[in-house]
Design a protein around this motif. Structure first.
Motif, PDB file in Angstrom:
ATOM      1  N   SER A 185       0.847  -1.196   0.000  1.00  0.00           N
ATOM      2  CA  SER A 185       0.000   0.000   0.000  1.00  0.00           C
ATOM      3  C   SER A 185       0.887   1.252   0.000  1.00  0.00           C
ATOM      4  CB  SER A 185      -0.913   0.000   1.219  1.00  0.00           C
ATOM      5  OG  SER A 185      -0.135   0.196   2.384  1.00  0.00           O
ATOM      6  N   ARG A 186       0.242   2.363  -0.227  1.00  0.00           N
ATOM      7  CA  ARG A 186       0.955   3.641  -0.273  1.00  0.00           C
ATOM      8  C   ARG A 186       1.618   3.932   1.070  1.00  0.00           C
ATOM      9  NH1 ARG A 186      -0.083   8.945   0.970  1.00  0.00           N
ATOM     10  NH2 ARG A 186       0.781  10.484  -0.442  1.00  0.00           N
ATOM     11  N   GLU A 187       0.934   3.643   2.155  1.00  0.00           N
ATOM     12  CA  GLU A 187       1.485   3.899   3.483  1.00  0.00           C
ATOM     13  C   GLU A 187       2.723   3.046   3.748  1.00  0.00           C
ATOM     14  OE1 GLU A 187      -1.792   3.296   2.999  1.00  0.00           O
ATOM     15  OE2 GLU A 187      -2.486   5.369   3.249  1.00  0.00           O
ATOM     16  N   GLU A 188       2.711   1.806   3.279  1.00  0.00           N
ATOM     17  CA  GLU A 188       3.882   0.941   3.463  1.00  0.00           C
ATOM     18  C   GLU A 188       5.062   1.451   2.653  1.00  0.00           C
ATOM     19  OE1 GLU A 188       2.212  -2.750   2.277  1.00  0.00           O
ATOM     20  OE2 GLU A 188       1.630  -3.317   4.310  1.00  0.00           O
ATOM     21  N   HIS A 189       4.799   1.902   1.419  1.00  0.00           N
ATOM     22  CA  HIS A 189       5.870   2.483   0.603  1.00  0.00           C
ATOM     23  C   HIS A 189       6.455   3.722   1.264  1.00  0.00           C
ATOM     24  CE1 HIS A 189       5.920   0.099  -3.049  1.00  0.00           C
ATOM     25  NE2 HIS A 189       4.596   0.045  -3.015  1.00  0.00           N
ATOM     26  N   TRP A 205      10.250   4.236   2.600  1.00  0.00           N
ATOM     27  CA  TRP A 205      11.076   5.334   2.089  1.00  0.00           C
ATOM     28  C   TRP A 205      11.572   6.212   3.233  1.00  0.00           C
ATOM     29  CZ3 TRP A 205      10.426  10.670   2.196  1.00  0.00           C
ATOM     30  CH2 TRP A 205      11.312  11.390   1.407  1.00  0.00           C
ATOM     31  N   THR A 206      10.705   6.485   4.209  1.00  0.00           N
ATOM     32  CA  THR A 206      11.082   7.309   5.350  1.00  0.00           C
ATOM     33  C   THR A 206      12.197   6.642   6.150  1.00  0.00           C
ATOM     34  OG1 THR A 206       8.833   8.146   5.482  1.00  0.00           O
ATOM     35  CG2 THR A 206      10.213   8.445   7.411  1.00  0.00           C
ATOM     36  N   ALA A 207      12.073   5.352   6.402  1.00  0.00           N
ATOM     37  CA  ALA A 207      13.110   4.641   7.150  1.00  0.00           C
ATOM     38  C   ALA A 207      14.421   4.627   6.380  1.00  0.00           C
ATOM     39  CB  ALA A 207      12.648   3.215   7.445  1.00  0.00           C
ATOM     40  N   LYS A 208      14.346   4.464   5.081  1.00  0.00           N
ATOM     41  CA  LYS A 208      15.557   4.427   4.255  1.00  0.00           C
ATOM     42  C   LYS A 208      16.257   5.781   4.237  1.00  0.00           C
ATOM     43  CE  LYS A 208      16.880   3.852  -0.539  1.00  0.00           C
ATOM     44  NZ  LYS A 208      16.339   3.643  -1.873  1.00  0.00           N
ATOM     45  N   THR A 209      15.504   6.880   4.082  1.00  0.00           N
ATOM     46  CA  THR A 209      16.127   8.201   4.029  1.00  0.00           C
ATOM     47  C   THR A 209      16.680   8.623   5.373  1.00  0.00           C
ATOM     48  OG1 THR A 209      13.976   9.230   4.314  1.00  0.00           O
ATOM     49  CG2 THR A 209      14.807   9.063   2.073  1.00  0.00           C
ATOM     50  N   ARG A 210      16.087   8.185   6.446  1.00  0.00           N
ATOM     51  CA  ARG A 210      16.649   8.513   7.763  1.00  0.00           C
ATOM     52  C   ARG A 210      17.980   7.804   7.966  1.00  0.00           C
ATOM     53  NH1 ARG A 210      11.246   8.541  11.326  1.00  0.00           N
ATOM     54  NH2 ARG A 210      10.627  10.657  10.811  1.00  0.00           N
ATOM     55  N   ARG A 211      18.114   6.604   7.444  1.00  0.00           N
ATOM     56  CA  ARG A 211      19.387   5.887   7.563  1.00  0.00           C
ATOM     57  C   ARG A 211      20.464   6.536   6.702  1.00  0.00           C
ATOM     58  NH1 ARG A 211      16.237   1.158   7.013  1.00  0.00           N
ATOM     59  NH2 ARG A 211      16.876   1.085   4.848  1.00  0.00           N
ATOM     60  N   VAL A 212      20.089   6.995   5.516  1.00  0.00           N
ATOM     61  CA  VAL A 212      21.058   7.562   4.580  1.00  0.00           C
ATOM     62  C   VAL A 212      21.510   8.941   5.034  1.00  0.00           C
ATOM     63  CG1 VAL A 212      21.308   8.383   2.196  1.00  0.00           C
ATOM     64  CG2 VAL A 212      20.197   6.218   2.650  1.00  0.00           C
ATOM     65  N   GLY A 213      20.690   9.653   5.760  1.00  0.00           N
ATOM     66  CA  GLY A 213      21.009  11.021   6.141  1.00  0.00           C
ATOM     67  C   GLY A 213      20.512  11.960   5.070  1.00  0.00           C
ATOM     68  N   PHE A 214      19.209  12.089   4.959  1.00  0.00           N
ATOM     69  CA  PHE A 214      18.563  12.869   3.910  1.00  0.00           C
ATOM     70  C   PHE A 214      19.145  14.273   3.852  1.00  0.00           C
ATOM     71  CE2 PHE A 214      14.882  15.302   2.298  1.00  0.00           C
ATOM     72  CZ  PHE A 214      14.753  14.668   1.085  1.00  0.00           C
ATOM     73  N   LYS A 215      19.473  14.724   2.668  1.00  0.00           N
ATOM     74  CA  LYS A 215      20.039  16.058   2.484  1.00  0.00           C
ATOM     75  C   LYS A 215      19.128  16.865   1.583  1.00  0.00           C
ATOM     76  CE  LYS A 215      24.785  14.536   2.968  1.00  0.00           C
ATOM     77  NZ  LYS A 215      26.095  14.490   2.378  1.00  0.00           N
ATOM     78  N   ARG A 216      19.278  18.170   1.657  1.00  0.00           N
ATOM     79  CA  ARG A 216      18.489  19.038   0.790  1.00  0.00           C
ATOM     80  C   ARG A 216      19.370  20.136   0.230  1.00  0.00           C
ATOM     81  NH1 ARG A 216      16.179  23.672   3.820  1.00  0.00           N
ATOM     82  NH2 ARG A 216      17.080  23.577   5.881  1.00  0.00           N
TER      83      ARG A 216
END
Length: 88
Positions: free
Chosen positions: A4-8, A12-23
């Protein structure tokens, strides 16, 4: 079937927190874009109002240089800022 969309979104949120999301440093890019647009409009105004053609050419050249700097700043990975921990 697919997730589902919520699972995706959760994955994605868990993955970006591990990577160190940048902007990107957006305020600088916005200022450079505004400067570029202003120089283009100043060159157009100088051309339409009958000032020296060298003045409009100088404005357009400066706008091209500003646009190049803006694109370099936008795509340079060293210009990315890290988000503080705990913010998303």
């Amino acid at each position: 079937m697919g997730r589902s969309r919520e699972e995706h979104l959760a994955a994605w949120t868990a993955k970006t927190r591990r990577v160190g999301f940048k902007r990107r440093n957006w305020p600088v890019v916005r200022r450079l874009a505004a400067l570029c647009a202003g120089l283009l409009l100043a060159g157009l105004a100088a051309r339409l109002l009958g000032y020296a053609p060298a003045l409009s050419a100088a404005c357009w050249i400066a706008a091209a240089v500003t646009a190049a700097v803006m694109l370099i700043w936008f795509f340079d990975p060293h210009r990315f800022r890290t988000r503080p921990p705990g913010t998303f």
